[in-house]
Design an enzyme around this catalytic site. Structure first.
Site, mmCIF file in Angstrom:
data_model
loop_
_atom_site.group_PDB
_atom_site.id
_atom_site.type_symbol
_atom_site.label_atom_id
_atom_site.label_comp_id
_atom_site.label_asym_id
_atom_site.label_seq_id
_atom_site.Cartn_x
_atom_site.Cartn_y
_atom_site.Cartn_z
ATOM 1 N N ALA A 114 -1.710 1.403 7.022
ATOM 2 C CA ALA A 114 -0.628 2.358 6.770
ATOM 3 C C ALA A 114 0.326 1.863 5.687
ATOM 4 O O ALA A 114 1.084 2.638 5.126
ATOM 5 C CB ALA A 114 0.145 2.593 8.066
ATOM 6 N N LYS A 115 0.298 0.562 5.409
ATOM 7 C CA LYS A 115 1.140 -0.053 4.378
ATOM 8 C C LYS A 115 2.591 0.409 4.518
ATOM 9 O O LYS A 115 3.240 0.778 3.545
ATOM 10 C CB LYS A 115 0.569 0.224 2.989
ATOM 11 C CG LYS A 115 -0.860 -0.342 2.857
ATOM 12 C CD LYS A 115 -1.450 -0.188 1.475
ATOM 13 C CE LYS A 115 -2.806 -0.860 1.336
ATOM 14 N NZ LYS A 115 -3.908 -0.208 2.073
ATOM 15 N N ARG A 116 3.110 0.363 5.742
ATOM 16 C CA ARG A 116 4.474 0.774 6.014
ATOM 17 C C ARG A 116 5.459 -0.371 5.756
ATOM 18 O O ARG A 116 5.077 -1.477 5.385
ATOM 19 C CB ARG A 116 4.600 1.246 7.471
ATOM 20 C CG ARG A 116 3.754 2.463 7.828
ATOM 21 C CD ARG A 116 4.122 3.691 7.022
ATOM 22 N NE ARG A 116 3.608 4.912 7.627
ATOM 23 C CZ ARG A 116 2.478 5.533 7.294
ATOM 24 N NH1 ARG A 116 1.702 5.063 6.345
ATOM 25 N NH2 ARG A 116 2.104 6.649 7.915
#
Lengths: 307, 307
Positions: A114-116
């Site tokens: 998700a590369k949050r």
């Protein structure tokens, strides 16, 4: 096979919350040893690329994923779902994401790619999304906002952060490979000459203090095996998640030789080469066959290291 | 008032796709001039914080947002929705996000505060999620993965990227404020002495070349007005999105004096101070009153600058 018959949402009957089981580093290595594979299958499922006959299904994305999971479960230890593919479908895509995460059997390590990353309380909400609303074991996180954007994910007992360190795209050169001023370099080599330090190295050395090797991994792209070897020297004990083998040009053999440690320490992700091996009704069978080829290769490479 | 009666999903009858209208920089400045405000209301809507009576609604989050939008529309020019709050609610949260984005009238600048960023084709899917599935004007993007993770968002005609430059959290010190080695610094001051350059400055100077000032903004936290002034000198013409006023300790007056340019150039985001002004049935009225106070303050500050 055992791995294929107990989806997460059915596990432990009515007694346990589906998220109460956690894949530890020990458990992950056990699965790697048992199945002779460190393959992570990337469920980057694009509605425009799945076989046409699936469009009759009520949830074509989930129908595709389900068959891919059944077909490849014998040959991998992890599944990675890149959230962009699901978000592009709107609210029903988010449902497909949730159903897929719940379908994956519990011994598999599941990654929300998700590369949050946001300010503290907001990162905590992302953690709730992926670790409570959904039963993922790990989330990929972007490091730019620093410690308090990452540590809220670690507040969830047993869950993992996989921090972006060195990515496989060309843009990784723009910022990740900038060199830091010696003043801000903490360590030097023996003769007092300050050592060249890249931003991605600082990201690793700083963040390695935020959690132990049972809770933190790093994303390291497969496109430069020499840099992977350098990272392995910096962090001998961490698991590394390596995307970019196959479609993006990385080489499994070079990556494995450069990155393996005494408990394997690698999860190598392949997506398109496996899930789109066929565009017809035999897509499951072809995906299985591709996954098996990769597993056989990994078995040889594990044999070399662990001989 | 006109702004409050045409939700995006109803606009232009049946002829135009709801995303066919774009808020340009010119249009944004026109709205600021007309309404004497550069307030962006942050719809960081947390199910645990909304008034209890809304829990009877079929979609409590959307019911809350709808009333907040109706109440504050006279006093702001933009709405920012932080996706974490919606994702934490699972698939139905994503529906609330979509409905809210569609409800906001078209002259408002709408921001998906998603802090996304991935390899090229994957960023393209995020762009589809926020710009095609939903009618947002802008997405916040994290810079760590470089150019090819950002530019796919710019492929959508008329849509904006708001790149994280200097954030307002304490973790911004971990990486954003690292100094780069002079070798990798492109510019120096007159006497040949290399100038100190922070990573966030390089992020700005590099990325400013990826799009013009009509398509790119930067997130600059309000907690350090002196650094905001420095950034304004680097990029005199860009809009800056400034979070962190109010709850996070930033000061509206200092921020405005440091950051304003000849077309205002600022969007100052307030969230909690406005949307949770009351926890009772009068929450809309209280939010309106708080938004009006901020607008009045902004009107004075605009008057000073544009006198």
């Amino acid at each position: 096979m055992f791995f294929r018959i107990i989806p997460r949402n059915l596990r432990a009957g009515f007694l346990l919350h589906p998220n109460s089981y956690h894949v530890t580093a020990e458990e992950l290595f056990n699965q790697i040893s048992l199945k002779h594979t460190y393959l992570c299958v990337g469920l980057d499922t694009d509605i425009r690329k799945i076989p046409p006959h699936l469009h009759q299904e009520p949830d074509p994305i989930f129908a595709f994923n389900k068959q891919i999971i059944d077909a490849t479960a014998d040959y991998c230890v992890a599944y990675k779902l890149n959230t962009a593919f699901y978000e592009a479908m709107g609210p029903k895509g988010w449902e497909s994401l949730q159903k897929t995460a719940e379908y994956i059997p519990e011994h598999f390590f599941t990654i929300a790619d998700a590369k949050r990353g946001d300010i503290g309380n907001t990162s905590g909400l992302y953690a709730r999304a992926f670790f409570e609303q959904m039963p993922f074991d790990a989330v990929t996180v972007a490091p730019y906002m620093g410690a308090d954007s990452v540590t809220p994910f670690l507040d969830c007992a047993g869950k993992w952060v996989i921090l972006l360190a060195l990515t496989s795209n060309t843009g990784s050169g723009d910022f990740q490979k900038l060199t830091l001023q010696p003043d801000s370099v903490e360590t030097g080599i023996g003769d007092g000459t300050p050592q060249k330090e890249y931003l991605f190295e600082r990201v690793i050395s700083t963040s390695a203090g935020w959690a132990d090797t049972d809770r933190m991994m790093y994303v390291v792209g497969a496109t430069r095996a020499d840099q992977l070897a350098g990272i392995r020297r910096m962090i001998p004990d961490h698991f590394l998640l390596v995307p970019g083998v196959g479609a993006q040009g990385g080489d499994l053999e070079a990556v494995s030789r450069a990155g393996m440690n005494s408990r394997c320490g690698l999860l190598v992700n392949l997506s398109r080469a496996i899930i789109y091996a066929s565009g017809g009704t035999d897509f499951g069978r072809q995906a299985r066959s591709e996954a098996q080829k990769v597993q056989a290769h990994m078995e040889r490479l594990l044999g070399e290291y662990f001989a």
